[in-house]
Design a protein around this motif. Structure first.
Motif, mmCIF file in Angstrom:
data_model
loop_
_atom_site.group_PDB
_atom_site.id
_atom_site.type_symbol
_atom_site.label_atom_id
_atom_site.label_comp_id
_atom_site.label_asym_id
_atom_site.label_seq_id
_atom_site.Cartn_x
_atom_site.Cartn_y
_atom_site.Cartn_z
ATOM 1 N N CYS A 18 -32.325 41.664 -19.791
ATOM 2 C CA CYS A 18 -31.505 42.065 -21.199
ATOM 3 C C CYS A 18 -29.970 41.943 -20.876
ATOM 4 C CB CYS A 18 -31.974 43.332 -21.616
ATOM 5 S SG CYS A 18 -33.833 43.343 -22.284
ATOM 6 N N GLN A 19 -29.514 42.491 -19.976
ATOM 7 C CA GLN A 19 -28.198 42.557 -19.585
ATOM 8 C C GLN A 19 -27.459 40.942 -19.383
ATOM 9 O OE1 GLN A 19 -26.437 44.317 -15.926
ATOM 10 N NE2 GLN A 19 -28.610 44.638 -15.431
ATOM 11 N N LEU A 20 -28.400 40.085 -18.936
ATOM 12 C CA LEU A 20 -27.827 38.800 -19.108
ATOM 13 C C LEU A 20 -28.019 38.103 -20.171
ATOM 14 C CD1 LEU A 20 -30.046 37.662 -15.673
ATOM 15 C CD2 LEU A 20 -27.595 37.746 -15.960
ATOM 16 N N SER A 21 -28.474 38.662 -21.311
ATOM 17 C CA SER A 21 -28.329 38.110 -22.619
ATOM 18 C C SER A 21 -27.039 38.219 -22.849
ATOM 19 C CB SER A 21 -29.093 39.257 -23.707
ATOM 20 O OG SER A 21 -30.398 39.066 -23.174
ATOM 21 N N LEU A 22 -26.157 39.178 -22.350
ATOM 22 C CA LEU A 22 -24.698 39.141 -22.820
ATOM 23 C C LEU A 22 -24.037 38.340 -22.179
ATOM 24 C CD1 LEU A 22 -22.818 41.489 -24.045
ATOM 25 C CD2 LEU A 22 -22.469 42.448 -21.791
ATOM 26 N N LEU A 23 -24.320 37.506 -21.038
ATOM 27 C CA LEU A 23 -23.684 36.698 -20.279
ATOM 28 C C LEU A 23 -24.322 35.225 -21.024
ATOM 29 C CD1 LEU A 23 -23.719 37.487 -16.484
ATOM 30 C CD2 LEU A 23 -21.966 37.592 -18.460
ATOM 31 N N SER A 24 -25.359 35.298 -21.582
ATOM 32 C CA SER A 24 -25.977 34.049 -22.156
ATOM 33 C C SER A 24 -25.219 33.644 -23.562
ATOM 34 C CB SER A 24 -27.459 34.152 -22.635
ATOM 35 O OG SER A 24 -28.288 34.566 -21.393
ATOM 36 N N LEU A 25 -24.553 34.458 -24.094
ATOM 37 C CA LEU A 25 -23.817 34.509 -25.309
ATOM 38 C C LEU A 25 -22.836 33.544 -24.986
ATOM 39 C CD1 LEU A 25 -23.399 37.957 -26.762
ATOM 40 C CD2 LEU A 25 -24.426 36.029 -27.873
ATOM 41 N N GLU A 26 -22.900 32.265 -24.438
ATOM 42 C CA GLU A 26 -21.842 31.375 -23.883
ATOM 43 C C GLU A 26 -20.781 31.212 -24.765
ATOM 44 O OE1 GLU A 26 -24.130 28.318 -22.552
ATOM 45 O OE2 GLU A 26 -25.031 29.476 -20.763
ATOM 46 N N ASP A 27 -21.144 30.793 -26.148
ATOM 47 C CA ASP A 27 -20.150 30.254 -27.128
ATOM 48 C C ASP A 27 -19.000 31.381 -27.605
ATOM 49 O OD1 ASP A 27 -21.100 27.614 -26.761
ATOM 50 O OD2 ASP A 27 -22.451 27.799 -28.390
ATOM 51 N N GLU A 28 -19.799 32.536 -27.543
ATOM 52 C CA GLU A 28 -19.293 33.591 -28.314
ATOM 53 C C GLU A 28 -18.390 34.739 -26.895
ATOM 54 O OE1 GLU A 28 -22.436 33.138 -28.766
ATOM 55 O OE2 GLU A 28 -22.520 32.457 -30.728
ATOM 56 N N LEU A 29 -18.930 34.311 -25.982
ATOM 57 C CA LEU A 29 -18.403 35.206 -24.807
ATOM 58 C C LEU A 29 -16.793 35.527 -24.749
ATOM 59 C CD1 LEU A 29 -19.974 37.112 -22.834
ATOM 60 C CD2 LEU A 29 -19.430 35.191 -21.204
ATOM 61 N N LEU A 30 -15.980 34.438 -24.910
ATOM 62 C CA LEU A 30 -14.556 34.581 -24.558
ATOM 63 C C LEU A 30 -14.071 35.227 -25.826
ATOM 64 C CD1 LEU A 30 -13.660 31.100 -23.269
ATOM 65 C CD2 LEU A 30 -13.439 33.240 -22.131
ATOM 66 N N GLN A 31 -14.511 35.120 -27.082
ATOM 67 C CA GLN A 31 -14.107 35.684 -27.964
ATOM 68 C C GLN A 31 -14.444 36.986 -28.058
ATOM 69 O OE1 GLN A 31 -15.796 33.570 -31.515
ATOM 70 N NE2 GLN A 31 -13.922 33.615 -32.430
ATOM 71 N N LEU A 32 -15.529 37.583 -27.317
ATOM 72 C CA LEU A 32 -15.982 38.675 -27.462
ATOM 73 C C LEU A 32 -14.975 39.604 -26.266
ATOM 74 C CD1 LEU A 32 -18.171 41.130 -28.136
ATOM 75 C CD2 LEU A 32 -19.380 40.055 -26.075
ATOM 76 N N ALA A 33 -15.001 38.722 -25.002
ATOM 77 C CA ALA A 33 -14.051 39.279 -24.169
ATOM 78 C C ALA A 33 -12.675 39.659 -24.514
ATOM 79 C CB ALA A 33 -13.997 38.501 -22.854
ATOM 80 N N ALA A 34 -12.223 38.990 -25.504
ATOM 81 C CA ALA A 34 -10.863 39.053 -26.294
ATOM 82 C C ALA A 34 -10.919 40.371 -27.038
ATOM 83 C CB ALA A 34 -10.339 38.103 -26.903
ATOM 84 N N ARG A 35 -12.049 41.090 -27.237
ATOM 85 C CA ARG A 35 -11.987 42.165 -28.176
ATOM 86 C C ARG A 35 -12.508 43.521 -27.588
ATOM 87 N NH1 ARG A 35 -13.666 42.050 -34.038
ATOM 88 N NH2 ARG A 35 -12.414 43.876 -33.719
ATOM 89 N N VAL A 36 -13.101 43.377 -26.273
ATOM 90 C CA VAL A 36 -13.350 44.587 -25.573
ATOM 91 C C VAL A 36 -13.213 44.309 -24.331
ATOM 92 C CG1 VAL A 36 -15.750 44.987 -26.907
ATOM 93 C CG2 VAL A 36 -15.930 43.616 -24.904
ATOM 94 N N ASP A 37 -12.918 45.618 -23.535
ATOM 95 C CA ASP A 37 -12.488 45.489 -22.239
ATOM 96 C C ASP A 37 -13.892 45.935 -21.178
ATOM 97 O OD1 ASP A 37 -10.803 45.102 -20.102
ATOM 98 O OD2 ASP A 37 -9.665 47.147 -20.506
ATOM 99 N N VAL A 38 -14.360 44.700 -20.444
ATOM 100 C CA VAL A 38 -15.611 45.047 -19.720
ATOM 101 C C VAL A 38 -15.312 45.550 -18.441
ATOM 102 C CG1 VAL A 38 -17.437 44.134 -18.661
ATOM 103 C CG2 VAL A 38 -16.615 43.210 -20.658
ATOM 104 N N VAL A 39 -15.320 47.020 -18.149
ATOM 105 C CA VAL A 39 -15.068 47.785 -17.131
ATOM 106 C C VAL A 39 -15.873 47.930 -15.835
ATOM 107 C CG1 VAL A 39 -13.048 48.769 -18.295
ATOM 108 C CG2 VAL A 39 -15.128 49.978 -18.294
#
Lengths: 266, 378
Positions: A18-39
């Motif tokens: 399930c947590q790998l689903s986050l990394l599977s968001l390949e096309d959206e990952l950079l946009q997401l990373a721009a909006r949240v701080d993964v700490v």
């Protein structure tokens, strides 16, 4: 700290899918990373920062005494706690031990059972701490995860349907496998979210997303039995990834009790 | 659409024509040449559904089905008929009123939003194989989507451009009850072309100027008296085979006068509230609309999807769910379909196609539910 929300990902008893689903968001990952701080996300980065966190994504069930403590700390550290997947929301496939005790499983699986310290049960995160949102599935649907994160960013409720899988079959034009082929399918009592994947490939629904809103299980299992399926087989079908979700658990217990009674009657 | 019905009548006086099976491909070819996207019956996943069609060998030739409450099975025929089956899991609704569509889009322009229409780029459809009950269903959805108060642009565009080639039923399934609803089995209005299958070919009626234009120059001649007589016999067989009945006598008042009948509790114990009856229904139109935001917050798609009165969340309004149990939801569906629909659209919402009976996973039959209420009114 940046102005961006701080996101943390935690794992308990689970397969990591399930947590790998986050990394599977390949096309959206950079946009997401721009909006949240993964700490805090051990699968993705060695950066580990202490709380507090704005959002905690929690995968896995509680199966050890240590984890019973650890989830309390995660809760204290997190403003918004989201559980991901069947393990975190229902106890997962490992909740099968809830019916028979863990000793037999430990002895069967591990070379050195004496190394293992585990609880007698596998339970959902919500059985231990308050959960703000449960995202179902085994595994979760990455687009539903994205919807949850977007809704948090936008300050609205996530739009993840609570109706059953049949709706998704009909929308995609899948022909009902139960009606047209007599295949046993848990779709009418299982929450949507997968896009009705299995029936599109002539398989019955396995119930990966757990019970739908107000599932009416008895007429479904009655119908399956009228079609020749054994009570034991139906109970087994209900006892999979979401075995310990209350609606599935109650119906499988009812069927199992019937079988036990029949077997004890000479 | 009213014009279409009138034109049908005008053409009805004409003698039927004839197209041989060997020439039928020329009709399909003509439709594609004219820019139509041809949709027709074909085997999909163990059933006869509707999908894009380019060749006659994609038709379910030589296949039929056995239908009963909660069961559908494909069965091979001995006679190789091309249209020797009744309605299946799909209806034309999914083409005129698509299951999911983006109806509008908003884009952020600094501190304001620009709203756009989203053009529907679907080419004109030619529906091949529309049954009488389905023509009736389309006429009912016309009242829903094209009435004087509201016009749905997607439906309107697709409906006005669609060419309807009807097929008269030559057999009936045990779940068919179109005669009770006055919708069939014979196609009498609302089509551009209508065919009746016989062993060697089809008699063909023209129902509109558009239908007449489509077949111009194709290998089609006047039907002989014998050919017309055989077609008539074929059509009569369908009517003879219809066994299911729904007594519609004063049905509006019967249902609305029995809102606390014990039968609603009884059906609630059997009903899965799974939505299948509503989604296979060719007239059910319920949908939900949600705004889907882009990740960068720069745009929003307004998405419309099929929804159902059997979903608890469908009746959610601020503060709670109105129809909170299965009893309330089944009653809502049946009383709307057969009773309050009449108040709302001056027609029943039911065309007697029987899909809701066949495709209910546990085989609930609305005609039996109505009969039970009629038998012992509360």
């Amino acid at each position: 700290m940046s102005a961006q929300p701080r996101l943390a990902v935690f794992k308990f008893a689970s397969c990591d899918g399930c947590q790998l689903s986050l990394l599977s968001l390949e096309d959206e990952l950079l946009q997401l990373a721009a909006r949240v701080d993964v700490v805090h996300f051990l699968e993705a980065t060695s950066r580990i920062e202490p709380g507090p966190y704005d959002v905690a994504l929690v995968e896995g069930s509680i199966t050890t005494a240590d984890d019973e403590q650890r989830i309390q700390q995660v809760r204290r550290d997190s403003k918004f706690l989201v559980t991901l997947g069947a393990c975190a929301t229902a106890g997962g496939i490992q909740a099968l031990k809830n019916w028979s005790g863990s000793e037999a499983f430990v002895n069967a699986v591990y070379a050195r059972p004496d190394y293992i310290r585990t609880l007698e049960t596998s339970t959902a995160i919500a059985d231990h701490v308050a959960v703000d949102f449960e995202l179902r599935g085994c595994p979760i649907n990455k687009y539903q995860l994205l919807e949850v994160l977007q809704s948090l960013l936008a300050g609205r409720r996530p739009r993840t349907p609570t109706h059953c899988v049949c709706v998704e079959c009909k929308r995609r034009g899948t022909v009902c496998v139960t009606v047209a082929q007599g295949i046993a399918c848990l779709g009418p009592v299982t929450q949507a979210g997968c896009g009705a994947l299995c029936p599109a490939y002539d398989r019955g629904c396995y119930g990966c997303y757990g019970p739908s809103e107000q599932p009416n299980l008895v007429p479904l299992t009655d119908h399956l039995r009228a079609g020749g399926m054994k009570a034991e087989a139906i109970a087994t079908a209900l006892r999979s990834f979401n075995a310990y979700a209350p609606a599935f658990r109650q119906e499988s217990d009812r069927l199992a009790a019937e079988v036990a009674e029949r077997e004890s009657t000479p | 659409m009213a014009d279409q019905a009138a034109t049908c009548e005008a053409f009805a006086a004409e003698l039927p024509r004839w197209i041989a099976k060997g020439d039928f491909q020329s009709l399909i070819d003509r439709l594609w040449e004219l820019g139509y996207r041809v949709i027709g019956p074909t085997i999909i996943q163990s059933a006869i559904g509707y999908d894009e069609l380019r060749r006659v060998d994609e038709l379910p030739r030589g296949w039929t089905e056995q239908q009963s409450a909660g069961s559908y099975r494909l069965v091979q025929r001995s006679d190789g008929a091309w249209f020797g089956f009744n309605v299946g899991p799909h209806s034309w609704k999914r083409y005129l009123f698509p299951p999911q569509s983006v109806v509008a889009r908003a884009e952020r322009q600094g501190d304001w939003w620009q709203l756009h229409d989203v053009p529907d780029d679907e080419p004109a459809f030619a529906f091949l194989g529309v049954r009488a009950c389905e023509l009736a269903a389309i006429a009912i959805q016309d009242r829903v989507f094209l009435n004087e108060h509201h016009t749905d642009p997607t439906y309107q565009r697709r409906r006005e451009r669609a060419l309807l080639i009807a097929v008269n039923c030559t057999q009936a399934a045990p779940t068919c009850f179109c005669t009770s609803m006055g919708t069939g089995p014979q196609c009498s209005a609302g089509f551009d072309l209508a065919i009746t299958e016989t062993a060697d070919g089809f008699t063909l009626e023209v129902g509109s100027e558009r239908g007449a234009a489509v077949i111009e120059g194709l290998p089609i001649r006047q039907a002989t008296a014998d050919e017309s007589a055989v077609a008539e016999t074929e059509r009569a067989r369908a009517e003879e085979q219809i066994s299911k009945r729904l007594d519609t006598t004063d049905i509006r008042n019967l249902l609305l006068g029995n809102l606390d009948h014990a039968r609603w509790d009884d059906v609630a114990r059997r009903c899965l509230s799974c939505t299948n009856c509503t989604l296979v229904c060719p007239t059910c139109f319920c949908h939900s609309v949600t705004d889907v935001t882009a990740l960068d917050d720069g745009s929003i798609d307004r998405v419309r999807q099929w929804d159902s009165c059997f979903n608890a969340q469908f009746s959610y309004i601020h503060g709670g769910v109105i129809r909170a149990d299965v009893r309330a939801r089944y009653r809502q569906w049946l009383t709307h379909k057969l009773a309050s629909w009449i108040d709302q659209f001056e027609t029943s919402g039911c065309v007697g196609c029987g899909r809701c009976i066949t495709w209910c996973p546990v085989g609930i039959d609305l005609t039996e539910e109505v009969a039970a209420i009629r038998e012992v009114p509360s």
